[in-house]
Design a protein around this motif. Sequence first.
Motif, PDB file in Angstrom:
ATOM      1  N   ALA A 223       0.861  -1.204   0.000  1.00  0.00           N
ATOM      2  CA  ALA A 223       0.000   0.000   0.000  1.00  0.00           C
ATOM      3  C   ALA A 223       0.890   1.244   0.000  1.00  0.00           C
ATOM      4  O   ALA A 223       0.647   2.209  -0.734  1.00  0.00           O
ATOM      5  N   PHE A 224       1.960   1.205   0.800  1.00  0.00           N
ATOM      6  CA  PHE A 224       2.856   2.354   0.857  1.00  0.00           C
ATOM      7  C   PHE A 224       3.628   2.497  -0.444  1.00  0.00           C
ATOM      8  O   PHE A 224       3.782   3.593  -0.990  1.00  0.00           O
ATOM      9  N   ASP A 225       4.094   1.364  -0.944  1.00  0.00           N
ATOM     10  CA  ASP A 225       4.894   1.390  -2.169  1.00  0.00           C
ATOM     11  C   ASP A 225       4.066   1.965  -3.323  1.00  0.00           C
ATOM     12  O   ASP A 225       4.510   2.849  -4.058  1.00  0.00           O
ATOM     13  N   GLN A 226       2.817   1.468  -3.440  1.00  0.00           N
ATOM     14  CA  GLN A 226       1.970   1.903  -4.556  1.00  0.00           C
ATOM     15  C   GLN A 226       1.502   3.342  -4.386  1.00  0.00           C
ATOM     16  O   GLN A 226       1.197   4.026  -5.364  1.00  0.00           O
TER      17      GLN A 226
ATOM     18  N   HIS B 200      11.009   6.413  -5.608  1.00  0.00           N
ATOM     19  CA  HIS B 200      11.012   6.262  -4.150  1.00  0.00           C
ATOM     20  C   HIS B 200      11.547   4.889  -3.765  1.00  0.00           C
ATOM     21  O   HIS B 200      11.532   3.960  -4.580  1.00  0.00           O
ATOM     22  N   THR B 201      11.987   4.762  -2.523  1.00  0.00           N
ATOM     23  CA  THR B 201      12.339   3.452  -1.975  1.00  0.00           C
ATOM     24  C   THR B 201      11.829   3.389  -0.543  1.00  0.00           C
ATOM     25  O   THR B 201      11.990   4.349   0.228  1.00  0.00           O
ATOM     26  N   ILE B 202      11.219   2.245  -0.199  1.00  0.00           N
ATOM     27  CA  ILE B 202      10.790   2.029   1.182  1.00  0.00           C
ATOM     28  C   ILE B 202      11.944   1.420   1.951  1.00  0.00           C
ATOM     29  O   ILE B 202      12.485   0.380   1.565  1.00  0.00           O
TER      30      ILE B 202
ATOM     31  N   MET C  68      13.126   8.729  -0.037  1.00  0.00           N
ATOM     32  CA  MET C  68      13.261   7.535   0.805  1.00  0.00           C
ATOM     33  C   MET C  68      12.282   7.709   1.946  1.00  0.00           C
ATOM     34  O   MET C  68      12.098   8.821   2.448  1.00  0.00           O
ATOM     35  N   ILE C  69      11.684   6.619   2.391  1.00  0.00           N
ATOM     36  CA  ILE C  69      10.755   6.702   3.517  1.00  0.00           C
ATOM     37  C   ILE C  69      11.020   5.515   4.434  1.00  0.00           C
ATOM     38  O   ILE C  69      11.366   4.435   3.974  1.00  0.00           O
ATOM     39  N   GLU C  70      10.854   5.728   5.746  1.00  0.00           N
ATOM     40  CA  GLU C  70      11.241   4.712   6.737  1.00  0.00           C
ATOM     41  C   GLU C  70      10.059   4.278   7.599  1.00  0.00           C
ATOM     42  O   GLU C  70      10.085   4.430   8.819  1.00  0.00           O
ATOM     43  N   PRO C  71       9.005   3.733   7.013  1.00  0.00           N
ATOM     44  CA  PRO C  71       7.848   3.356   7.834  1.00  0.00           C
ATOM     45  C   PRO C  71       8.102   2.089   8.650  1.00  0.00           C
ATOM     46  O   PRO C  71       8.768   1.173   8.181  1.00  0.00           O
TER      47      PRO C  71
END
Length: 419
Positions: free
Chosen positions: A43-46, A53-55, A273-276
Motif C-alpha cells: 500500500a505504501f509502495d503503490q 522512491h524506496t521504502i 526515501m521513507i522509513e515506515p
Amino acid sequence: MDHFQYREGAYYAEDVPLSTIAKDVGTPCYVYSRATLERHWKAFDQAFGDWPHTIYYAVKSNSNLGVLGLFAHLDSGFDIVSSGELKRVIQAGGRPDKVVFSGVGKTVAEIRYAIEQEIRCFNVESLQELDRINSVASETDAIVSIAIRVNPDVDAQTHPYISTGLKENKFGIPIADAVQAYRHAENLPHLHVSGVTCHIGSQLTSLEPFEDCFYRVLSFIDELKTEGIELDHLDVGGGLGVTYKDESPPHPTEYTTKLIECLKSHGCELPVMIEPGRVITANAGVFLTEVQYIKDGDERNFAVVDGAMNDLLRPALYQAWQEILPVNLLSASAERVYDIVGPVCESADFLGKQRTLKVEAGDVLAVRSAGAYGHVMSSNYNSRPRPPEVLVDGDRYYIVRERESFEQMIRGEFIPDFS
Ligand code: LLP
C-alpha cells in the motif's frame, strides 16, 4: 485493513484459528499475518505512484528474521539503528546497499562494520559523528554516502517519549545550524554528501506536522542549493500512525499525495526515501495470552493473564491502549469489566484497563496491534523467558522464533568462585 477476523465466534489470523496456535505453540505468544504485512508494505509502495522512491522498512518495529525475510523477498530497503539490526537484515537476505543507518550513538565498531558492508547511506546526527565516519572511512580509503538528519523543530503532537522533532529532543542537527554542518561534511574527503533526512516522531495521526516538516526541509534544500550543495535524495523518515482505538490517521495515499504536492510546489524532483515501521507491522500482529485467574477486588475485577509487561511493554511504558479481544467469542461467562494484568510484581504490569469482557480462567485473549514494538521491546524481567513468534501464511503457520528456554535465558551468566 488486516487479515484478523472472527468466523462463527472464533478469531482467525488469515485461515488459521488463533485457538489452534495457542494450543499448539502455547501462550503467551506473538502471531503475525504475512498477508497483512505484505498488504501494508505494498500500500505504501503503490501510494507513491510513479514518483521515484524506496521504502526503507524501520527494522526496529519488528526485527524477527521471518518478518525481515518477507520484506527482503519484496526487495525492500531497511532502516537500521545498530549493527545488530544490520546483521539481522543480511541474515534475512536483505541487501546492504538498500540500508540506511540512523541513530544518535553509532560506535566506531558499528560504523566500521556498516562501511565494510557498503550500506546505502549513514543518516548522521552530529558534527562529531561526521568526523568519526570520515575517519573510519579513511582506514580503508572508502567514500561513504551521508545524509544529515535535520531537526526542524516541529511538534509531532504525539506521546512525548516518541516525539523527536523538537529542539528539546536529542535528535538531529538544528535546521538553523545545518548549512554549516553540510559545509563541514563537504570538506571531509571520505564523505559523499548524498541527502537530507528528518524524522519528527512516531504514531502521528494528522498530516499537519508532516506538512510543516516537509516545507521546512524543502526550504532548507533550496538554501543548500544556493550554497552550491546538490543532493540526490530526500529521506522523510517514518512516523505515520495507526488505529489502535479511535484514531483516524491519514492513509498512506493521503500522506504521499501531500508529500508529492509539497515537492512539486518547491520544484523539487528528488527521489524520496521513507522509513515506515509501525504503519506496516502494528496491525499485522496480535499477542495471545491465557487467563490464569479471575480475581475480584473491592474496586476492580482483575483477569490475571500469563502475558506481562516484559512481553509487551507499550501499555506500561506509554499507557498505550491496545484492543483486547477473546479468541473464542462464545464464552458462557457473564460480561464484566476487568483490568487485564500480568504476573509481574509491579502495578505498571497491565495489558489493558477497564475492559468489558466475557472471560473465565483458561480463556485465551488476543491483544491487537502488537506487531510493532511488541516482541522487539520484550525482556527477561522476573526471569520470564521471551515468548515465541508465529507467522501465519494462508492456512499454514510457521514458528519464526521458538519460545526461549531457561538455558537460553541464563546463557552467558557465571557464578564466581566465592571460596
Ligand atoms: N525512522 C527513524 C529515524 C525512527 O526513529 C523511527 C522510530 C522510525 C523511522 C519508524 O517510525 P514508525 O514509522 O514506526 O513510527 N517504541 C515506540 C515507538 C518508537 C519509535 C522510534 N523511532 C512505541 O511503541 O510506540
